[in-house]
Motif scaffolding. Structure first.
Motif, PDB file in Angstrom:
ATOM      1  N   ARG A  27       0.864  -1.295  -0.016  1.00 59.16           N
ATOM      2  CA  ARG A  27      -0.047   0.099   0.074  1.00 59.16           C
ATOM      3  C   ARG A  27       0.842   1.363  -0.115  1.00 59.16           C
ATOM      4  N   ARG A  28       2.400   0.893   0.588  1.00 57.74           N
ATOM      5  CA  ARG A  28       2.964   2.103   0.680  1.00 57.74           C
ATOM      6  C   ARG A  28       3.424   2.523  -0.647  1.00 57.74           C
TER       7      ARG A  28
ATOM      8  N   TRP B  17      -4.064  11.868  -1.907  1.00 56.29           N
ATOM      9  CA  TRP B  17      -4.280  10.548  -2.104  1.00 56.29           C
ATOM     10  C   TRP B  17      -4.252  10.037  -0.694  1.00 56.29           C
ATOM     11  N   LEU B  18      -3.740  10.664   0.344  1.00 48.71           N
ATOM     12  CA  LEU B  18      -3.866  10.462   1.703  1.00 48.71           C
ATOM     13  C   LEU B  18      -5.269  10.029   2.059  1.00 48.71           C
TER      14      LEU B  18
ATOM     15  N   GLY C 287      -6.264   7.460   6.580  1.00 50.20           N
ATOM     16  CA  GLY C 287      -5.392   7.399   5.666  1.00 50.20           C
ATOM     17  C   GLY C 287      -4.015   7.220   6.317  1.00 50.20           C
TER      18      GLY C 287
ATOM     19  N   LEU D 135      -1.443   3.956   6.297  1.00 53.11           N
ATOM     20  CA  LEU D 135       0.068   3.866   5.840  1.00 53.11           C
ATOM     21  C   LEU D 135       1.218   4.059   6.580  1.00 53.11           C
TER      22      LEU D 135
ATOM     23  N   TYR E 218       0.697   4.074  -3.084  1.00 51.02           N
ATOM     24  CA  TYR E 218       0.604   5.573  -2.493  1.00 51.02           C
ATOM     25  C   TYR E 218       1.717   6.244  -3.123  1.00 51.02           C
TER      26      TYR E 218
ATOM     27  N   SER F 253       0.029  14.350  -2.392  1.00 58.94           N
ATOM     28  CA  SER F 253       0.371  13.455  -1.272  1.00 58.94           C
ATOM     29  C   SER F 253      -0.839  13.599  -0.199  1.00 58.94           C
TER      30      SER F 253
ATOM     31  N   PHE G  53      -6.793   7.197   0.398  1.00 52.36           N
ATOM     32  CA  PHE G  53      -6.520   5.801   1.270  1.00 52.36           C
ATOM     33  C   PHE G  53      -7.571   6.037   2.149  1.00 52.36           C
TER      34      PHE G  53
ATOM     35  N   VAL H 130       1.083   9.437  -6.030  1.00 52.16           N
ATOM     36  CA  VAL H 130       1.605  10.782  -5.873  1.00 52.16           C
ATOM     37  C   VAL H 130       2.496  10.988  -6.861  1.00 52.16           C
TER      38      VAL H 130
END
Lengths: 635, 77
Positions: free
Chosen positions: A7-8, A58-59, A241, A245, A11, A55, A62, A15
């Motif tokens: 998932r990281r 997208w956080l 989120g 992460l 992400y 960033s 999530f 981004v």
């Protein structure tokens, strides 16, 4: 625990991919006849800033996915209850409003009962606050008859500020406890949450710290109510989120968190950085560093986004908010000295870097805007100029407002939550007005933070003063002094654009409007009356207002009962034998202050004997109130 | 002054066997110092950091230099 790496990577990919797409579009805007050096620099600046907002976007995405799918955000063993652990609840205070502080302690004590030991750890340097705290502590102990777990300690010098205060506790009493819960002076936590945190620590022996993200509640000004609303509606996506992460690589926000005392004592002693402030000296923003040190030592740091029962109050006005940011800005910039420290884990470095970027982005935005304005005025445009500009603007708007729409979509699924925010109509109106307010506020904050960074780079350090936490309407002359420059710069911006880039004012209007309207905006939003009117119109409602919140309501109800008993409580130590007896007894537990000048002390004693105290300075009072021998002689 | 404290009792911990009774506000302390953690930066990064700090100090240096020049100019005048 599921593997967190995929998932990281996803992400990071999202981004970077969105940034590459935006930079490509921006290059289309700039491309006239090849790129000049200035245009390449502009493109680089744009890439950094776009990646920054991407960033955040997208956080939130999530977080929305986690909320919509019910993905577990705290993959820990369930809490063990009841617990046999010993836990101290620490409330460090520094020249705070005493009535409100002890009302909060009282309310938390009522909720948490006798399962915890409570420490009010005072670093107050104001003699009035010091004596008022002693009286409030004694009064509270008397009210809660038979209570033997409520302690008060005053330090004569606030060495190391809040982290020094906590360190002093650890060094003296840390060994008596398994865990400590750190509060801020405006924190509130419920007994249920405190017990759950203890149970989680018991059940998960690798956990060094669990952060219970605080929700903003309890203030009445329009500005505070808007922040409370944003925290309640958007906060859950943001924290979800983050939790998704960061996993066990979490962060510490300085309060409303439980910490394993022996891990903290072993690894979190903070060194003084070489050099002078603002970059050297004591570490100001200690929380991120303490989390990084715990992670370095192998302890897990978690965030519990759904634990609830964790609250704090927002700053009541825009100037209070910006003043707090001045301190945080300096503290975060100081992390430039630490971000590359040996042995820190990569996620901890990212937490530090993101903290730095959250302030450094302001001058970068300012630079980008000025550079863009010059470009609009001067450059010849490429063939795809208009379509590329529209694409970029739509993308930026999606990144900035998309999270708000997502938050609404997630919240709208829960009818109970919608009702708690005033109903769907009120919720949508509130989100629209909050977005308008954010748009107007953003350039003010950008300009102010840019100025702060400039002053910090000039070597001008700030103190870590007490915060103003009470609702109050701000007078026009005070606001005009603070925000006249913002207004003037906004007007100047309009004139310059009109003179040099007449077709482009429309693009910059939202930014300039915020600056030009800064004075009325600050005045209106600081007003508790405006906050009340908005509440009557069902705007910016949050569950603590619509349903009530017991611990908060109790703290508010109790505030007046814990207020200082007299205007000048310092004099009570001289005039009232019982107050003096209490003060002397508490002094016996306090480390002696630095030795006073004997001649000055003798002079002060003589003045006290004659009650010629009207002209005493704060330092005089500190000497008198620390003078055990002199005070004992009054008896 | 009408304000009076009704009582003043010594406080104590729930587990007296762990912490002896204290006469006043806090339990008797069991001192144990906390050691300061090292936040040293590895040498290559330290060089980078020094350069960064030097870069950040440029505006400050420029301002000081400008103030010095102004002072000299003022003296000559």
């Amino acid at each position: 625990m599921p593997d967190i790496a995929p998932r990281r990577w996803l992400y990071l990919y999202l981004v970077l991919a969105s940034t590459v797409a935006a930079v490509t579009a921006m290059a289309g805007v700039l491309r006239g006849g090849g790129f000049s050096g200035g245009e390449i620099a502009l493109l680089a600046l744009f890439a950094i800033l776009f990646a920054w907002i991407a960033s955040s976007f997208w956080l939130t995405c999530f977080g929305a996915v986690a909320r919509l799918t019910g993905y577990p955000l705290l993959p820990l063993n369930p809490p063990i209850e009841p617990s046999a652990a010993r836990t101290a609840i620490l409330m460090p205070v520094y020249n705070e409003e005493v009535g409100a502080v002890f009302a909060r302690v009282h309310a938390i004590w009522e909720s948490a009962g006798p399962d915890f030991d409570f420490y009010v750890l005072s670093d107050s340097t104001n003699p009035d606050s010091w004596v008022a705290e002693e009286l409030a502590w004694q009064k509270l102990k008397t009210e809660l008859e038979g209570v033997d777990n409520l302690f008060y300690r005053h330090r004569p010098r606030n060495v190391g500020r809040k982290s020094g205060n906590i360190q002093d506790f650890c060094e003296n009493w840390g060994q008596l406890y398994d865990y400590m819960v750190i509060l801020d002076a405006d924190s509130l936590m419920t007994g249920r949450t405190l017990r759950e945190l203890v149970g989680l620590m018991d059940a998960n022996p690798r956990a060094g710290l669990i952060q219970a993200p605080p929700q903003l509640v309890g203030r009445h000004s329009l500005f505070a109510r808007i922040q409370q609303f944003a925290s309640s509606v958007y906060g859950p996506l943001h924290t979800a989120g983050l939790a998704l992460l960061q996993g066990p690589d979490g962060n510490y926000w300085g309060h409303n968190a439980i910490i394993r005392v022996h891990a903290f004592m072993q690894h979190c002693g903070l060194p003084s950085l070489p050099g002078r402030p603002p970059f050297g000296g004591e570490i100001m923003s200690h929380d991120f560093i303490e989390a990084a040190l715990l992670r370095r030592a192998g302890w897990d740091v978690w965030m519990a986004p759904d634990i609830g029962g964790s609250f704090e109050e927002p700053p009541p006005t825009i100037p209070d908010y910006l003043l707090r940011d001045r301190r945080w800005c300096q503290g975060n910039l100081q992390h430039l000295r630490i971000v590359f420290a040996e042995g820190l884990k990569l996620p901890s470095r990212l937490h530090l870097a993101m903290g730095i970027m959250s302030y450094a982005s302001s001058p970068l935005w300012l630079l980008l805007l000025v550079a863009s304005a010059s470009f609009v005025g001067a450059a010849e445009h490429g063939p795809y100029y208009h379509s590329a500009v529209v694409t970029l603007v739509v993308a930026m708007l999606a990144l900035l407002f998309g999270p708000k729409v997502l938050a609404l979509a997630v919240l709208a699924r829960d009818e109970d939550q919608v009702r708690a925010h005033g109903g769907l109509g009120a919720l949508i109106w509130s989100i629209m007005l909050e977005s308008l307010f954010s748009a107007l506020m953003a350039p003010i904050a950008m300009l102010q933070l840019s100025w702060y960074i400039f002053t910090i780079l000039m070597g001008i350090a700030t103190g870590w003063g007490a915060q103003q936490r009470t609702d109050r309407a701000l007078p026009l002359d005070y606001v005009a002094r603070g925000f006249g420059v913002h207004t003037a710069l906004g007007i100047l911006g309009v004139i310059l654009l009109w003179a040099f880039a007449p077709g482009s004012q429309g693009w910059f209007l939202p930014l300039l409007a915020g600056l030009i309207l800064s004075i009325p905006l600050v005045i209106v939003t600081s007003s508790p009356m405006a906050g009340k009117l908005a509440r009557q119109d069902r705007l910016f409602l949050v569950p603590s207002e619509t349903r009530g919140l017991r611990v908060l309501d109790r703290a508010h109800a109790l505030a007046h009962t814990h207020a200082a008993p007299a205007a000048d409580v310092r004099a009570l130590v001289l005039d009232d034998p019982q107050v003096r007896r209490l003060h002397l007894a508490l002094l016996a537990d306090t480390p002696p202050p630095p030795p006073a000048d004997p001649a000055r002390l003798a002079e002060l004693r003589a003045q006290v004997a004659r009650r010629e105290i009207a002209g005493f300075t704060r330092e005089d009072w500190r000497m008198v109130l620390s003078d055990v021998e002199g005070l004992a002689a009054l008896s | 002054m009408n304000f009076h404290i009704r009582s003043f009792e010594p406080s104590r911990l729930a587990q007296p066997e762990i912490s002896p009774l204290a006469p006043t506000g806090v339990p008797l302390s069991c001192p144990r110092p906390m050691r300061a953690a090292s936040l040293a930066v590895p040498t290559p990064l330290s060089l980078f950091g020094t350069m960064l700090m030097a870069l950040l100090a440029v505006p400050r240096g420029a301002m000081m230099a400008s103030a010095l020049l102004r002072m000299r100019h003022h003296r000559r005048a």
